[in-house]
Design an enzyme around this catalytic site. Structure first.
Site, PDB file in Angstrom:
ATOM      1  N   PRO A 197      14.042  12.926 -10.172  1.00  0.00           N
ATOM      2  CA  PRO A 197      14.514  11.695 -10.996  1.00  0.00           C
ATOM      3  C   PRO A 197      14.050  10.430 -10.799  1.00  0.00           C
ATOM      4  CG  PRO A 197      16.087  12.684  -9.301  1.00  0.00           C
ATOM      5  CD  PRO A 197      14.846  13.490  -9.061  1.00  0.00           C
ATOM      6  N   ASN A 198      13.555  10.067  -9.757  1.00  0.00           N
ATOM      7  CA  ASN A 198      13.384   8.764  -9.105  1.00  0.00           C
ATOM      8  C   ASN A 198      11.883   8.328  -9.162  1.00  0.00           C
ATOM      9  OD1 ASN A 198      16.147   9.356  -7.847  1.00  0.00           O
ATOM     10  ND2 ASN A 198      16.107   7.472  -9.015  1.00  0.00           N
ATOM     11  N   HIS A 418       2.825  -8.637  -2.223  1.00  0.00           N
ATOM     12  CA  HIS A 418       1.798  -8.440  -3.641  1.00  0.00           C
ATOM     13  C   HIS A 418       2.410  -7.010  -4.099  1.00  0.00           C
ATOM     14  CE1 HIS A 418      -1.515 -11.212  -1.799  1.00  0.00           C
ATOM     15  NE2 HIS A 418      -0.425 -11.847  -2.383  1.00  0.00           N
ATOM     16  N   GLU A 488       3.133   2.943  -1.522  1.00  0.00           N
ATOM     17  CA  GLU A 488       2.749   3.706  -2.527  1.00  0.00           C
ATOM     18  C   GLU A 488       1.003   3.543  -2.182  1.00  0.00           C
ATOM     19  OE1 GLU A 488       4.522   0.805  -3.860  1.00  0.00           O
ATOM     20  OE2 GLU A 488       6.298   2.214  -3.343  1.00  0.00           O
ATOM     21  N   GLU A 512      14.668   3.101   1.187  1.00  0.00           N
ATOM     22  CA  GLU A 512      15.166   2.421  -0.134  1.00  0.00           C
ATOM     23  C   GLU A 512      15.544   3.506  -1.196  1.00  0.00           C
ATOM     24  OE1 GLU A 512      10.946   1.262  -1.132  1.00  0.00           O
ATOM     25  OE2 GLU A 512      10.758   2.791  -2.568  1.00  0.00           O
TER      26      GLU A 512
HETATM   27  C1  NOJ Z   1       8.359   0.077  -3.914  1.00  0.00           C
HETATM   28  C2  NOJ Z   1       8.373  -0.406  -2.488  1.00  0.00           C
HETATM   29  O1  NOJ Z   1       8.324   0.894  -1.771  1.00  0.00           O
HETATM   30  C3  NOJ Z   1       9.458  -1.319  -2.108  1.00  0.00           C
HETATM   31  O2  NOJ Z   1       9.668  -1.459  -0.809  1.00  0.00           O
HETATM   32  C4  NOJ Z   1       9.620  -2.521  -2.830  1.00  0.00           C
HETATM   33  O3  NOJ Z   1      10.579  -3.091  -2.547  1.00  0.00           O
HETATM   34  C5  NOJ Z   1       9.303  -2.417  -4.646  1.00  0.00           C
HETATM   35  N1  NOJ Z   1       8.321  -1.176  -4.842  1.00  0.00           N
HETATM   36  C6  NOJ Z   1       8.843  -3.436  -5.273  1.00  0.00           C
HETATM   37  O4  NOJ Z   1       7.656  -4.063  -4.937  1.00  0.00           O
HETATM   38 CA    CA Z   2       8.151   3.069  -2.428  1.00  0.00          CA
END
Ligand code: NOJ
Ligand code: CA
Length: 711
Positions: A197-198, A418, A488, A512
């Site tokens: 889902p995410n 960034h 990522e 997260e």
């Molecule tokens: C995904 C990242 O894993 C997370 O740490 C970040 O806050 C968000 N993208 C926004 O860049």
């Molecule tokens: Ca991430």
């Protein structure tokens, strides 16, 4: 540094097992002779290998070949032209790491093959055998009949000898942010993981797993499959043949390339690696993946200091504030919705609040996300993300210069952010100025991000094109003396040895997910599994340290699924030279004072002299002790899955004749990851190397100990 090479007689290393007309075997064993690789050509002249551990087969005869666009496969009809052996035993030092000294000790065998057909194409296979595993790679030498080739498939087999227990995530071409499954090999079903889902980007084309993938045999032996030195090539997933118990390399593809990897000869593939361990903890202590990478090529990286950091970050994930100024980004659905009114996190005032907290509580770094323009469109503009972010222009309510000056005054180091929104071309266009802008402001490290499907379309996060992009980022930042923490990312393959400005990365389901995942977040067994899988690939920016476990004030349906003591233990268990204290400053306060358990986060080291895994079982529990670099202080962390258990600790790693003060942060009697996660106890006592202690871990619990030498 102590560096020396030994050359042993060829007879000792190289056993000619058979030398019939068309079949020939060559073998090489590890320095302690426990691991052996046997190479042979099949009757058809196809390269094969098998591996034994203590004379027992652990990889049965496995075939090797390549498919190449517009050319016949490089597969059979080979003859051995020559073979050479060698051996190394050297010790090198890490600029930062889990330990200072790393021993690199192996025997090697290089086999040169040539086709017997008219084309006479050449292919070399290079084996290195260590006491803790094996690595091999394909080397395409310069030759007349091959120049630039498009590899459409690498067919490296791993023929298993049993239906092992496996800890796996699907072979997603875009993201590693999946929960680990524990199944028999015959039961691996990666396609069942497609409906996640995410995930902003996910592509699971077939029943394959990503690496590192870790297994346990019925004999209790641990195997972990991965790769080392992934450079200018596509990442390897492993296709699963449930019936024949075989894995086959499946490189991540590219729709634009219509193949897997375009390479110019001479060229070496990454090392295909198999860690072999009799104890689960030995997987973690192994440095084989690093040893298969080239030494440091960028020189001194002392511009980067290992550190702990806080950030304007968790508050966006739990929905207290937003990255954009408008307040319309919804992390639950990964879409832009109605504006919720401005709740911008990255304001000058808020940044100062975090700086104050950091400087008062022994935290060196500060990350600020959402400081630059572009966030108002990042989730909605799925197809139009080029040019979205510019990495230079702050939002109106964020006075960049004022924040930088305040941080400097308080001795806090700012970490740049960034988010590229997976538009690498936009990033590549701007990186030069963006990095100069950072250095002009004395910013020495950057967290990068690649959320979403890669544009240009047809490329994937883990394909050759992106591998080269991530590499370019490392090269360009190295030139400017900047360290990189990539989210990522491409998986770690030990390149931090060559590029030690690659300090950390995500590449897993991080903290997260507990804030917004609609599947309940990361279960208590997540990190006891990650320690033996993802962590074998290198440092993890997991962002531990949640104290307000349920954050009901912001999100009733989400929570962290561990106890508070488990969160503390992660600073030791999960290795990274940068460690976030992820929670909000106000969540680290109790009755107007700093939370007593925060003391552990303030004290714990981030750079290590040595690391010892004290006790471990994959997916269940792990206890790790690490000695702070350059001191006699030690830190111990232990975590468990959903099962409560007792850790029986002995401290025999401490120095003879010394007394230490130990502060133990542990679960309370009623602690439980769901029912009572914030209960904890702190105990202080003197210990020596003869001390024995039993510590109870709650369900989803853990413990952390700081051990400070008494002077
Ligand atoms: C995904 C990242 O894993 C997370 O740490 C970040 O806050 C968000 N993208 C926004 O860049
Ligand atoms: Ca991430």
């Amino acid at each position: 540094m102590n560096k020396y090479y030994l050359f042993l007689s060829i007879l000792f290393l190289l056993t000619l097992i058979s030398c019939e007309k068309e079949q020939m075997s060559l073998s090489v064993t590890s320095p302690n002779e426990s691991n052996q690789i046997v190479f042979s050509l099949s009757k058809e002249g196809q390269p094969t290998y098998l591996i034994t551990h203590n004379n027992k087969k652990i990889i049965d005869t496995s075939y090797l070949s390549f498919d190449i666009k517009d050319l016949p496969s490089l597969k059979s009809n080979f003859k051995i032209v020559s073979s050479t052996t060698g051996n190394a035993d050297e010790t090198w030092q890490m600029p930062w790491g889990e330990q200072l000294d790393v021993r690199n000790n192996y025997n090697e065998l290089l086999i040169k093959l040539e086709e017997q057909s008219e084309t006479k194409r050449k292919l070399n296979i290079h084996f290195k055998v260590f006491d803790d595993g094996v690595g091999f790679r394909f080397e395409f030498p310069k030759q007349d009949n091959l120049d630039e080739i498009l590899i459409t498939d690498e067919n490296t087999e791993f023929n298993l000898t049993g239906d092992h227990k496996v800890w796996w995530i699907p072979g997603d071409w875009d993201i590693y942010e999946h929960l680990y499954s524990e199944t028999k090999f015959s039961e691996i079903d990666a396609l069942s993981k497609r409906d996640h889902p995410n995930l902003a980007a996910t592509y699971i084309p077939e029943n394959a797993v990503n690496t590192p993938v870790t297994m346990k045999t019925d004999d209790g032996l641990y195997l972990s499959f991965h790769e080392a030195d992934l450079t200018n090539y596509a990442a390897m997933t492993l296709k699963v043949d449930n019936k024949s118990l075989r894995m086959l390399s499946e490189l991540v593809g590219s729709k634009r390339l219509n193949g897997k990897a375009k390479v110019e000869l001479p060229f070496n593939t990454p090392w295909r690696t198999i860690q072999i361990a009799e104890k689960a903890g030995d997987l973690i202590e192994s440095k084989m993946i690093l040893n298969l990478n080239d030494p440091n090529e960028i020189g001194d990286v002392s511009y980067f200091t290992p550190m702990k950091y806080v950030g304007i970050w968790w508050e966006m994930h739990i929905g207290k504030s937003t990255w954009d100024m408008e307040g319309s980004q919804d992390m639950n659905t990964w879409t832009t919705g109605e504006s919720g009114g401005s709740r911008h996190g990255a304001t000058t005032e808020n940044a100062k609040k975090y700086i104050d907290f950091a400087s008062q509580n022994g935290i060196k770094g500060l990350l600020v996300e959402g400081w630059n323009t572009g966030w108002d469109k990042w989730l909605a503009s799925a197809d139009d993300r080029e040019g979205l972010f510019d990495f230079m222009t702050p939002y109106d309510d964020y006075n960049f210069d004022e924040v930088m000056a305040y941080a400097k005054e308080k001795g806090v180091e700012v970490i740049m952010h960034h988010e590229t929104s997976a538009a690498p071309l936009t990033y590549e266009k701007q990186m030069d100025v963006a990095y100069d802008f950072m250095k002009a402001n004395e910013i020495n490290s950057v967290k990068t991000g690649y959320v979403g499907e890669i544009i240009p379309k047809g490329e994937y996060h883990h394909g050759q094109w992106m591998v080269n992009h991530y590499h370019k980022v490392l090269e360009e930042t190295a030139k400017k003396k900047i360290a990189v923490n990539a989210h990522e990312p491409i998986k770690g393959t030990g390149k931090r040895r060559t590029y030690p400005n690659a300090i950390s990365r995500e590449g897993l389901r991080g903290q997260e997910f507990n804030a917004w995942a609609t599947d309940g977040g990361n279960p208590p067994n997540h990190l006891p599994t990650v320690a033996f899988t993802r962590m074998l690939a290198g440092p993890i920016d997991f962002t531990p340290g949640a104290f307000n476990i349920k954050f009901d004030e912001y999100k009733k349906d989400n929570q962290v699924n561990t106890t508070l003591a488990h969160q503390l233990a992660l600073y030791v268990v999960i290795y990274s030279p940068i460690q976030m204290a992820c929670d909000l400053p106000e969540h680290y306060m109790l009755n107007g004072k700093i939370h007593p358990a925060f003391q552990f986060i303030a004290d714990v080291a981030v750079d290590w002299q040595q690391t010892k895994v004290l006790d471990a079982e994959v997916g269940d529990y792990v206890t790790i002790a690490r000695q702070e670099k350059g001191s006699n202080n030690w830190f111990v962390g232990g975590i468990t899955d959903e099962n409560e258990r007792t850790a029986s600790l002995s401290f025999d790693f401490l120095e003879e004749g010394k007394t230490y003060n130990a502060s133990i942060y542990k679960d309370g009697l009623d602690s439980h990851w769901n029912d009572n996660p914030q209960i904890y106890e702190i105990e202080n006592l003197d210990i020596t190397k003869d001390t024995k202690l039993d510590i109870k871990l709650a369900s989803g619990g853990g413990f952390a100990i700081s051990i400070i030498e008494k002077k």
